[in-house]
Design a protein around this motif. Sequence first.
Motif, PDB file in Angstrom:
ATOM      1  N   PHE A   1       0.832  -1.189   0.000  1.00 59.96           N
ATOM      2  CA  PHE A   1       0.000   0.000   0.000  1.00 59.96           C
ATOM      3  C   PHE A   1       0.870   1.243   0.000  1.00 59.96           C
ATOM      4  O   PHE A   1       1.982   1.244   0.515  1.00 59.96           O
ATOM      5  CB  PHE A   1      -0.923   0.027   1.229  1.00 59.96           C
ATOM      6  CG  PHE A   1      -1.911  -1.088   1.229  1.00 59.96           C
ATOM      7  CD1 PHE A   1      -1.735  -2.192   2.042  1.00 59.96           C
ATOM      8  CD2 PHE A   1      -3.014  -1.053   0.396  1.00 59.96           C
ATOM      9  CE1 PHE A   1      -2.643  -3.229   2.041  1.00 59.96           C
ATOM     10  CE2 PHE A   1      -3.918  -2.087   0.385  1.00 59.96           C
ATOM     11  CZ  PHE A   1      -3.733  -3.180   1.210  1.00 59.96           C
TER      12      PHE A   1
ATOM     13  N   SER B   1      -3.534   2.726  -4.152  1.00 62.52           N
ATOM     14  CA  SER B   1      -2.823   1.499  -3.831  1.00 62.52           C
ATOM     15  C   SER B   1      -1.987   1.060  -5.021  1.00 62.52           C
ATOM     16  O   SER B   1      -2.374   1.221  -6.174  1.00 62.52           O
ATOM     17  CB  SER B   1      -3.834   0.406  -3.475  1.00 62.52           C
ATOM     18  OG  SER B   1      -3.200  -0.834  -3.381  1.00 62.52           O
TER      19      SER B   1
ATOM     20  N   GLU C   1     -12.135   3.005  -5.895  1.00 59.80           N
ATOM     21  CA  GLU C   1     -10.742   2.821  -5.486  1.00 59.80           C
ATOM     22  C   GLU C   1     -10.514   3.301  -4.052  1.00 59.80           C
ATOM     23  O   GLU C   1      -9.755   2.690  -3.290  1.00 59.80           O
ATOM     24  CB  GLU C   1      -9.818   3.573  -6.447  1.00 59.80           C
ATOM     25  CG  GLU C   1      -8.343   3.293  -6.223  1.00 59.80           C
ATOM     26  CD  GLU C   1      -7.464   3.936  -7.281  1.00 59.80           C
ATOM     27  OE1 GLU C   1      -6.299   4.214  -6.977  1.00 59.80           O
ATOM     28  OE2 GLU C   1      -7.964   4.160  -8.407  1.00 59.80           O
TER      29      GLU C   1
ATOM     30  N   ASP D   1      -9.302   1.112  -0.781  1.00 61.56           N
ATOM     31  CA  ASP D   1      -8.159   1.502   0.037  1.00 61.56           C
ATOM     32  C   ASP D   1      -8.535   1.595   1.516  1.00 61.56           C
ATOM     33  O   ASP D   1      -7.781   1.176   2.395  1.00 61.56           O
ATOM     34  CB  ASP D   1      -7.612   2.845  -0.456  1.00 61.56           C
ATOM     35  CG  ASP D   1      -6.221   3.138   0.086  1.00 61.56           C
ATOM     36  OD1 ASP D   1      -5.414   2.193   0.183  1.00 61.56           O
ATOM     37  OD2 ASP D   1      -5.946   4.299   0.413  1.00 61.56           O
TER      38      ASP D   1
END
Length: 291
Positions: free
Chosen positions: A29, A37, A71, A75
């Motif tokens: 990450f 990421s 997204e 994350d």
Amino acid sequence: MSSRFLSLGRYLVQASLSFTLLIQPIPIFAEHENQASILDVSAYQENPYVDPEIWDDLSPYFLPEDHPIKEMLDDIFSNKKRVIQSKKSLKKAKFKIIREGKYRHPYVVSHPRLEGYLLKLYTDAQEYANKKEIRSVCRIFGAQLMQEALDRYGYNSLFKVPKKWIYPLPAEPSPPDKKKYCRRNFVLVVEDMEILNKEKNYDMWKSTAITTEKLDALYIIVNELGLCDSIVAFNIPFSSDGKIAFIDTEYFHRWPIKFYRLDHYLSLEMRGYWKQLILNQYHNNGVEPTP
């Protein structure tokens, strides 16, 4: 080979890949929260903890994989610690509690990275809310029915309905292996309607913002769709743009409607109009009048 075993196989492949990555000097990450990421997490991975039939039934209602906040959700929830475990873990992940999730009711939360959207969710610690998250589909159906009716009648200048989707949580990390925790596999993503707070909303319902036009339109939508819970001011609040938002979309096609529940939210003048409207509908169409 059954879909259940295929799902398990994909999970084992993922686990193997994750282990390989862990022993390589590659950060999984990004160091900063606002960065994406490094791994490609755009595609949903079937969850081995979810019955394959349920997954297939719900997948048409998943948040699109190319949605702008997909997204960010990946994350947030692909954290080393279980974000949805409890109220405490939600706050630690920077979620703001807008409405408490008491007993069998979901939490409503916002997040600084999810501007314009809210989440409705049950935590793993809400043991009495078992299987309630599956009812997210009802909320999506209801929202779609309401929007179709608003479009058909041309009422979009008066009312609005949030778009809703299901977001499937990553399989890992898992909740603690204790009886008091019940694994949650989905959350509901909802457009933020920017509704007014309780006091301001109630003031608006007693103000001149409520017109005979709005009451006529409200009656038509609620009666036609059987929106049994969309007849109280806290479920149809005013928004910052002046429109009334249908935010409780779970229950529909449930008749008869108890129209009198709206009475005490209205001014004396509009209350009289509302009662007469219901009485007229009863005489004209046989709709049961309020007590």
